[in-house]
Design an enzyme around this catalytic site. Structure first.
Site, PDB file in Angstrom:
ATOM      1  N   TYR A   1      17.788  30.036   4.157  1.00 54.03           N
ATOM      2  CA  TYR A   1      16.698  30.804   4.770  1.00 54.03           C
ATOM      3  C   TYR A   1      16.984  31.067   6.249  1.00 54.03           C
ATOM      4  CZ  TYR A   1      13.659  30.183   0.703  1.00 54.03           C
ATOM      5  OH  TYR A   1      13.120  30.216  -0.539  1.00 54.03           O
TER       6      TYR A   1
ATOM      7  N   LYS B   1       0.831  -1.212   0.000  1.00 58.67           N
ATOM      8  CA  LYS B   1       0.000   0.000   0.000  1.00 58.67           C
ATOM      9  C   LYS B   1       0.866   1.263   0.000  1.00 58.67           C
ATOM     10  CE  LYS B   1      -0.434  -0.053   5.038  1.00 58.67           C
ATOM     11  NZ  LYS B   1      -1.212  -0.618   6.152  1.00 58.67           N
TER      12      LYS B   1
ATOM     13  N   ARG C   1     -10.899  -0.052  14.954  1.00 57.29           N
ATOM     14  CA  ARG C   1     -10.669   0.911  13.873  1.00 57.29           C
ATOM     15  C   ARG C   1     -11.578   0.566  12.700  1.00 57.29           C
ATOM     16  NH1 ARG C   1      -4.844   1.145  10.773  1.00 57.29           N
ATOM     17  NH2 ARG C   1      -5.527  -0.883  10.015  1.00 57.29           N
TER      18      ARG C   1
ATOM     19  N   MET D   1      12.706  23.991  -0.147  1.00 55.14           N
ATOM     20  CA  MET D   1      11.726  23.095  -0.773  1.00 55.14           C
ATOM     21  C   MET D   1      12.411  22.066  -1.670  1.00 55.14           C
ATOM     22  SD  MET D   1       8.322  24.062  -2.965  1.00 55.14           S
ATOM     23  CE  MET D   1       7.687  25.231  -1.787  1.00 55.14           C
TER      24      MET D   1
HETATM   25  C1  LIG Z   1      -0.603  -1.736   6.800  1.00 53.75           C
HETATM   26  C2  LIG Z   1      -1.302  -2.977   7.140  1.00 53.75           C
HETATM   27  C3  LIG Z   1      -0.602  -4.185   7.271  1.00 53.75           C
HETATM   28  C4  LIG Z   1       0.908  -4.260   7.254  1.00 53.75           C
HETATM   29  O1  LIG Z   1       1.430  -3.798   8.465  1.00 53.75           O
HETATM   30  P1  LIG Z   1       3.018  -3.846   8.749  1.00 53.75           P
HETATM   31  O2  LIG Z   1       3.145  -3.379  10.149  1.00 53.75           O
HETATM   32  O3  LIG Z   1       3.639  -2.891   7.786  1.00 53.75           O
HETATM   33  O4  LIG Z   1       3.440  -5.244   8.503  1.00 53.75           O
HETATM   34  C5  LIG Z   1      -1.328  -5.343   7.461  1.00 53.75           C
HETATM   35  N1  LIG Z   1      -2.684  -5.312   7.528  1.00 53.75           N
HETATM   36  C6  LIG Z   1      -3.387  -4.165   7.433  1.00 53.75           C
HETATM   37  C7  LIG Z   1      -4.871  -4.213   7.532  1.00 53.75           C
HETATM   38  C8  LIG Z   1      -2.726  -2.961   7.252  1.00 53.75           C
HETATM   39  O5  LIG Z   1      -3.430  -1.824   7.177  1.00 53.75           O
END
Ligand SMILES: *Cc1c(COP(=O)(O)O)cnc(C)c1O
Length: 342
Positions: free
Chosen positions: A251, A33, A119, A297
């Site tokens: 800066y 992700k 969550r 930047m």
């Molecule tokens: C991000 C995530 C993971 C991976 O977590 P890590 O700590 O990076 O291994 C697994 N499951 C869900 C639902 C996540 O959101």
């Protein structure tokens, strides 16, 4: 031009370690992700697929479509229910009963269970009505999963959540049999959970993100592992000049030369996703040399005139300095920075 190196041998080393823990290459879902935690989605997906992994998880449908051809299954963790046609390998996480209601009939899903993190996911009491709805809408239940909130911490919370998930699993298995639904995959462990346990039990696979990239937040009193960071950030020199004694650079003129010194400007700034530093607390590069003055930047300054500099190959010291975690240091890096596999 600034660039990021991706160390393939380190990535495969981490995958060897994680697959051995999980029980083989079929037991690991690669969490890719957020642009593969800033590493580059398509590149890391190709490497994971080349290694022999067949499952991946991503943030949204747009990310899933970019790698759908490389895996048997791509799970979308965080997106809204959609009627858009999806590639066959893509399934969507359903995080609530309302999401099940909103999804078009026949959609491939993974049902998210709230085992204590609160969550996301349906509660244990909602399992019966959720499975009834899945059956009625002919949703394709490809997986059932939960997520741990404290797998990396020295506490019993992980075991409490795991017991909750085991109870939910039992009930879901009975309902699957009752409705004659196809077999589904169960999964719960993230990196920390996988690294702290000796077995994923009768789960079908673990979902690992951060450990594949070479990091863990697992309390070292629980266990330590030889994980190797995969990503390094390099900046290249834009220009050099002599700063005369008493002249101040950048800066706010935060850094002042104590004597005449050679100084150079490099092509990474906070616009590239590096945390901005204000110049009062210098940042150490991988070789220990310290930044001079405030970050702009698109650039920052260092003493000397090296043609390029490794800003970090281990995100942990930066994470400590910026009061965050390695995840954030890497995830923020600008997707358009060139990636070089080494
Ligand atoms: C991000 C995530 C993971 C991976 O977590 P890590 O700590 O990076 O291994 C697994 N499951 C869900 C639902 C996540 O959101």
């Amino acid at each position: 031009m600034a660039f990021i190196t991706i160390n393939k041998a380190h990535f495969f080393h981490n995958l060897d370690l994680l697959c051995a823990k999980a029980g083989g290459k079929t037991k690991l879902m690669a969490v890719l992700k957020d642009n593969a935690y800033g590493h580059d989605l398509r590149l890391m997906a190709s490497l994971a697929s080349q290694y022999g992994l067949s499952r991946a998880a991503v943030k949204n449908i747009e990310e899933a479509e970019r790698i759908a051809d490389l895996f048997e299954e791509v799970l979308v963790l965080v997106d809204h229910p959609t009627a858009k046609p999806l590639s066959a390998s893509i399934s969507l996480a359903a995080h609530s009963y309302e999401a099940l209601q909103a999804l078009p009939d026949g959609t491939s899903i993974h049902l998210s269970i709230d085992s204590g993190m609160h969550r996301n996911g349906i509660k244990e009491e909602q399992i019966d009505e959720a499975l009834a709805l899945i059956h009625a809408k002919k949703l394709r239940l490809r997986g059932v999963f939960t997520h741990f909130r404290s797998a990396d911490e020295l506490s019993s919370e992980f075991f409490w959540q795991r017991a909750n998930f085991e109870r939910a699993k039992k009930r879901i298995k009975a309902l699957i049999e009752h409705y004659g639904l196809p077999k589904t995959a169960f999964h719960s462990c993230n990196s920390a959970a996988l690294l702290r346990t000796d077995t994923i039990g009768d789960d079908d696979y673990a979902r690992s993100g951060i450990a594949m990239y070479g990091y863990t937040t697992l309390d070292p009193l629980i266990a330590t592992y030889d994980l190797k960071p995969v990503l390094a950030l390099w900046a290249e020199k834009l220009s050099s000049r002599v700063l005369k004694k008493g002249e101040r650079v950048g800066y706010g003129g935060i850094y002042e030369a104590k004597e005449d010194e050679l100084i150079s400007t490099y092509d990474i700034g906070y616009g590239d996703g590096f945390f901005r530093f204000d110049g009062f607390e210098p940042i150490a590069m991988a070789d220990g040399s310290l930044t001079k003055g405030r970050m702009s930047m698109d650039s920052f300054c260092l003493g000397g005139d090296a043609s390029k500099v490794c800003m970090f190959e281990d995100a942990n010291p930066l994470a400590r300095q910026f009061h965050t975690i390695s995840y954030e240091i890497m995830t923020k890096l600008y997707p358009a920075l060139k990636r070089v596999v080494i």
